[in-house]
Design an enzyme around this catalytic site. Structure first.
Site, mmCIF file in Angstrom:
data_model
loop_
_atom_site.group_PDB
_atom_site.id
_atom_site.type_symbol
_atom_site.label_atom_id
_atom_site.label_comp_id
_atom_site.label_asym_id
_atom_site.label_seq_id
_atom_site.Cartn_x
_atom_site.Cartn_y
_atom_site.Cartn_z
ATOM 1 N N GLU A 61 -4.211 -10.520 0.192
ATOM 2 C CA GLU A 61 -5.002 -10.418 1.421
ATOM 3 C C GLU A 61 -6.435 -10.740 1.058
ATOM 4 O O GLU A 61 -6.945 -10.256 0.047
ATOM 5 C CB GLU A 61 -4.940 -9.006 2.026
ATOM 6 C CG GLU A 61 -3.566 -8.619 2.508
ATOM 7 C CD GLU A 61 -3.505 -7.204 3.103
ATOM 8 O OE1 GLU A 61 -4.536 -6.711 3.610
ATOM 9 O OE2 GLU A 61 -2.425 -6.608 3.046
ATOM 10 N N GLU A 91 0.807 -1.219 0.000
ATOM 11 C CA GLU A 91 0.000 0.000 0.000
ATOM 12 C C GLU A 91 0.840 1.270 0.000
ATOM 13 O O GLU A 91 0.768 2.071 0.919
ATOM 14 C CB GLU A 91 -0.980 -0.025 1.169
ATOM 15 C CG GLU A 91 -1.918 -1.210 1.006
ATOM 16 C CD GLU A 91 -3.064 -1.260 1.992
ATOM 17 O OE1 GLU A 91 -2.809 -1.092 3.192
ATOM 18 O OE2 GLU A 91 -4.205 -1.472 1.566
HETATM 19 C C1 GAL Z 1 -5.090 -3.891 4.106
HETATM 20 C C2 GAL Z 1 -3.689 -3.654 4.604
HETATM 21 C C3 GAL Z 1 -3.396 -4.370 5.882
HETATM 22 C C4 GAL Z 1 -4.516 -4.145 6.856
HETATM 23 C C5 GAL Z 1 -5.804 -4.615 6.248
HETATM 24 C C6 GAL Z 1 -6.991 -4.385 7.143
HETATM 25 O O1 GAL Z 1 -5.471 -2.886 3.263
HETATM 26 O O2 GAL Z 1 -2.740 -4.042 3.652
HETATM 27 O O3 GAL Z 1 -2.196 -3.902 6.410
HETATM 28 O O4 GAL Z 1 -4.626 -2.798 7.150
HETATM 29 O O5 GAL Z 1 -6.055 -3.887 5.083
HETATM 30 O O6 GAL Z 1 -6.880 -4.964 8.369
#
Ligand code: GAL
Length: 991
Positions: A507, A431
């Protein structure tokens, strides 16, 4: 005494503290090199150091670096540690941890940082052993991790400064190291220009948080080594070449392979390859006359070919997690035992991959991944997410002034970790928007290590990376990507490139609080589309900090608990394990969903099949056990003889004779067959008998328990109506008791304490709609109490203040003549008016005495389960205390529901209690507090048991989804309002 910043100036016109706000990654440092342990002399400098926390650069100790400084008034601190966690689980002694997700906790003015810049002054005296080899070579001081910026002095002379918190830094000590006593002084700043590159979603904590060592570097020794250990899947040969920066006599030996090579020389030999499933390592040594460095070599080939990510020529499927380094008492300082515990827990839960979100971990972790077998995406220490909140203005990723810092970070990670076979991909960071500095990192990495693909999620066009990576794409979009039918790229030139790439979800499935829901549906897409090569659940661990209430009860703190003016509350608690590493129900669910072998049982043909979903390993490590249960009681068990199933293949076997025989006997209850795959022998990460996978099938259902005999009529005496074992209030129609047991306040319940996923939502919070509609404050208006010849009917209208939308609720109570001890309720619910949202739950709630605190049930268990988190729940008979039914999410919310319950008994110590019967099934929650209490609590310690147990018997609940960061509940798991009927029986019983 303290001094002002200008008074500390040594060189006129040059502020010696400029480095703090300089974009430069550091000064006086050694070039980065591989992380390894050698037999050269070394001195461990971990331990107790002198420490003082200054409020900022205006508050520094004059002459802090002087070898003879008196330490009056200084305290001590452990190295490694995070200074804000010194004192935990009590009160922090130095400052306090602070949590933000994206927002920078200081004004955004790069590269400047606030004047209030807590600065740790560290000093450590050490005595060199007498045999320290001064006469030969040099020595370096190696810092494995210092957050966020530091400068250091040896015996009063400045060695340099550095940034890049989760990256190693080395400084030469030329001419400064003395025999005997030496004094090392290190000044560490919480904030620096580097902080703009380290905006990861985690606690802000500072200090020398990884180890420090003094390393002797013998002349003619080994300064750097790069092991290239390729595997040729066609010939089965390993291709080994080791490059080294070393003395001219360096040799590399691999005794097991009979190899003795010079640096740069290539050898081809038959080998067993390394994979995460078969982590085969060969011991090797690189040695010169001056130094020996042991190496562990794993041969494997990572490639992107024909649109797929392959290892050793085969497509792999990543069953991954994002792992932050966290411990509830020591923060980002972890010991080896904790790292090992993480890996064992992951392997025991079928996880095969880790993304080191969002920085390179302690390198011991990677050595353990090499040994025990996990695929690793090693991620650089880089995130500039907070610039997003300012429209990405001044984002360092696109500013050439930061280029050196970006490249420095990448090279320090790649150089340190290049010899780990477990690392199959480099990630530029997380990010950080878009910009040429990221491209420059990728270009450098491709050049330096062409054998590993490069990953970065933040630039969706994927112009300079080798895999297309996204986070939280919903199921539909993932499906489109799987079919290579996704939306075009913003730059049309890149479309063809991106469409040709493999896809991963770096993620997905946000594990915040109860959940995540929808895992099974994702897994089906990963299995269906070759392009979808799996993903990494967000995230491994809840970053809670251990604290105690004034009366000594433990809890885990989250954002805001240390008085931070800007914070993101419990968004830091979104892991598959609790802070103390107890697996959450989400991890148990994930384990089931990603089982490496899939068992299918076919009762009609009396066969079992096994599909080996592993990419490399066969099933030789597994045994296959079967068991038949009637009504949850075991009646027969044995073992199936399965042939060894190669990776990717399926084998069918007929049931063994004993199983066929046992299945043919008369069932003494609802009959289930369970087949389980367990480890046949001890493995390095789990003992023999550890369960890897399982499957169940229903062999025989039972006829419905509901009797059809006519019901009896209630008898009135004074204010009471008696119906079989039950008593009701004549006017309100309220149930009062069943036999000896008070059962009160039974009525329609639509409310649940919102989960994190209910509360937050990309497309709006469903919990807000529930609250606006008043589901948490429903009023029950009794319209009629109608005793009849075959029972009692109570008609009610259930509605919230201010609205004319309502639920018509008709309670029909009956006691069939043939089972005079059993009270049945048929609740008919009919919505009227507008109900434009799914309901939290649909069922009844009642109270019983707190003494009925043991729950035994036949149904799905043993853990909590909801419509979209029920894969791991199996049908059997279970028993738990009421306390044991609660899941202590760090932020209290709906939890603990048991699903598909056929019957449940709530009993006291004498075994007396109530039986609840489904017709056929119900959802059950029993808790010593109300949903309203759960909703109001901020930490589990806010929940105080009341003088009653609250029993929810549900027809259904709304699914869980993953909307706290990602898609909500899938349509199939939504509880849409409509006419519904719940039937449930009650009976007083003795266990
Ligand atoms: C993503 C980010 C993580 C965390 C997650 C939400 O956007 O890469 O570090 O913030 O969201 O828990």
């Amino acid at each position: 005494m303290t001094t002002s910043r200008s008074a500390a100036d040594a060189v006129p016109g040059h502020d010696p503290l400029d480095y703090v706000e300089s974009r430069s990654p550091g000064d006086g440092r050694q070039p980065p090199r591989a992380g390894f342990v050698s037999d050269a002399a070394a001195l461990d400098l971990d331990g107790t150091w002198q420490f003082r926390l200054a409020a900022g650069l205006h508050d520094l100790t004059p002459g802090f670096e002087a070898p003879d400084l008196a330490h009056a008034g200084w305290g001590t601190i452990a190295v490694p540690s995070c200074w804000q966690l010194d004192g935990i689980p009590g009160a922090p002694r130095h400052g306090a941890p602070a949590y933000t997700n994206q927002v920078f906790p200081f004004p955004v003015d790069p590269p400047r940082v606030p004047d209030a810049n807590p600065t740790g002054e560290y000093r450590r005296e050490f005595t060199l052993p007498e045999d320290w080899p001064f006469e030969d070579g040099a020595s370096v001081l190696r810092f494995e991790g210092v957050d966020s910026c530091f400068a250091l002095w040896l015996n009063g002379a400045r060695l340099g400064d550095g940034k890049g918190s989760r990256l190693p830094t080395e400084f030469g000590t030329a001419g400064l190291l003395r025999p005997g006593r030496n004094v090392l002084a290190v000044r560490v700043h919480q904030w620096s220009a580097g902080s703009y590159l380290e905006d990861q979603d985690m606690w802000w904590v500072s200090g020398i948080f990884r180890s420090v060592r003094l390393l002797h570097r013998p002349s003619g020794g080994i300064d750097d080594v790069f092991v290239h250990a390729d595997f040729d899947p066609v010939t089965g040969e390993g291709v080994l070449r080791v490059d080294a920066v070393a003395g001219p006599d360096a040799r590399i030996t691999v005794p097991e392979l009979g190899l003795d090579l010079a640096p740069g020389e290539t050898a081809r030999v038959p080998v067993q390859p390394w994979t995460a499933e078969t982590p085969r390592l060969y011991d090797a040594v690189i040695a010169t006359a001056a130094e020996r460095v042991p190496l562990r070599v794993g041969f494997r080939r990572v490639a992107v070919e024909d649109g797929l990510l392959t290892v050793n020529g085969r497509r792999i499927l990543l069953r991954g997690v994002n792992r932050h380094e966290w411990h509830p008492e020591t923060g980002r300082t972890l010991d080896r035992a904790t790292m090992l515990q993480d890996i064992e827990l992951m392997k025991r839960h079928n996880i095969n991959a880790v993304r080191t979100s969002h920085y390179p971990p302690d390198r011991t972790f990677l050595s353990l991944c090499d040994e025990l077998g996990l695929w690793v995406i090693d991620e650089c220490d880089l995130e500039t997410h907070g610039f997003h909140l300012n429209g990405w203005r001044d984002n360092p990723s696109a500013d050439p002034a930061w280029r050196e810092a970006y490249l420095d970070r990448m090279s320090r990670m790649v150089e340190r970790d290049k010899n780990h076979p477990s690392v199959i991909m480099w990630s530029l960071g997380n990010e950080s928007g878009t910009g040429d500095n990221l491209r420059a990192m990728a270009d450098w990495t491709h050049e330096r290590d062409p054998a590993r693909p490069v990953h970065y999620e933040g630039d969706w066009d994927s112009g300079y990376v080798d895999v297309y990576s996204r986070m939280y794409a919903d199921h539909d979009e993932t499906d489109r990507i799987g079919r290579r039918a996704e939306e075009p790229t913003t730059d049309p030139e890149l479309d063809g490139h991106r469409r040709s790439l493999p896809f991963i979800l770096c993620e997905y499935a946000h594990a915040m609080g109860n959940g995540p829901g929808g895992l099974s549906e994702y897994q089906r897409l990963f299995e269906q589309h070759p392009r979808c090569q799996g993903g990494f659940v967000w995230e491994w661990i809840d970053h809670g900090i251990r604290q105690h209430t004034p009366d000594g009860r433990g809890f885990f703190a989250y954002g805001g608990d240390f008085g931070e003016p800007v914070h993101d509350s419990n968004f830091v608690a979104d892991g598959l394990v609790f802070p103390d590493r107890t697996p959450s129900p989400g991890l148990v669910e994930y384990k089931k969903v990603i089982e490496p072998v899939s068992i299918a049982i076919d009762a009609a043909s009396a066969t079992v099949s096994v599909r080996n979903g592993q990419d490399f390993a066969d099933t030789a490590a597994l045994r296959w056990l079967w068991q038949i249960e009637d009504g949850g009681e075991p009646v027969a068990d044995g073992e199936c003889a399965f042939p060894v199933v190669p990776a990717g293949e399926t084998v069918f076997v007929p049931w063994p004779a004993e199983l066929r025989k046992a299945a043919g006997t008369a069932a003494g209850g609802e009959r289930w067959l369970t087949v389980r795959a367990v480890l046949a022998t001890d493995l390095p990460w789990a003992p023999a008998g550890h369960e890897v996978a399982w499957q169940q099938t229903l062999l025989e259902a039972l006829p419905a328990v509901r009797a059809v005999a006519p019901g009896s009529a209630p008898v009135r005496s004074g204010r009471l109506l008696t119906l079989g074992p039950a008593e009701f209030d004549v006017r309100s129609g309220r149930l009062a008791r069943i036999g000896e047991h008070a059962v009160e306040e039974l009525r329609l319940d639509l409310w649940r304490a919102p989960t994190d996923n209910d509360l937050r939502g990309w497309r709006g919070s469903v919990a807000e709609r529930w609250r606006a509609a008043g589901l948490d404050r429903l009023e029950h208006k009794v319209l009629a109490v109608e005793p009849g010849a075959d029972g009692l009917t109570v008609r009610a209208r259930v509605a919230a203040a201010g609205t004319d939308a309502a639920m018509a609720a008709d309670y029909r109570w009956s006691v069939p003549e043939d089972t005079p001890d059993r009270l049945w309720l048929t609740l008919e619910v009919r919505p009227t008016g507008e109900w434009p949202f799914p309901l939290p739950r649909l069922g009844v709630r009642a109270t019983v005495a707190p003494s009925l605190s043991t729950v035994t049930w036949f149904g799905a268990g043993p853990g909590e389960a909801y419509p979209d988190t029920r894969a791991a729940a199996r049908v059997s008979r279970f028993r738990s205390s009421v306390a044991g039914l609660q899941t202590p999410y760090l932020f209290p919310q709906e939890n603990g529901a048991r699903t598909d319950v056929r019957w449940a008994r709530l009993t006291d110590e004498a075994g007396e209690g109530l039986l609840v019967l489904g017709a056929p099934h119900f959802g059950l929650s029993v808790r010593p507090w109300t949903s309203e209490d759960l909703d109001a609590a901020r930490h589990p310690t806010d929940l105080v048991p009341r003088d009653a147990l609250y029993v929810n018997v549900d027809l259904a609940q709304q699914g869980i989804g993953s909307a706290s960061c990602g898609p909500g509940v899938l349509p199939a798991h939504r509880l849409l309002p409509g006419p519904a009927v719940l039937t449930v029986g009650f009976q007083a019983v003795t266990d």
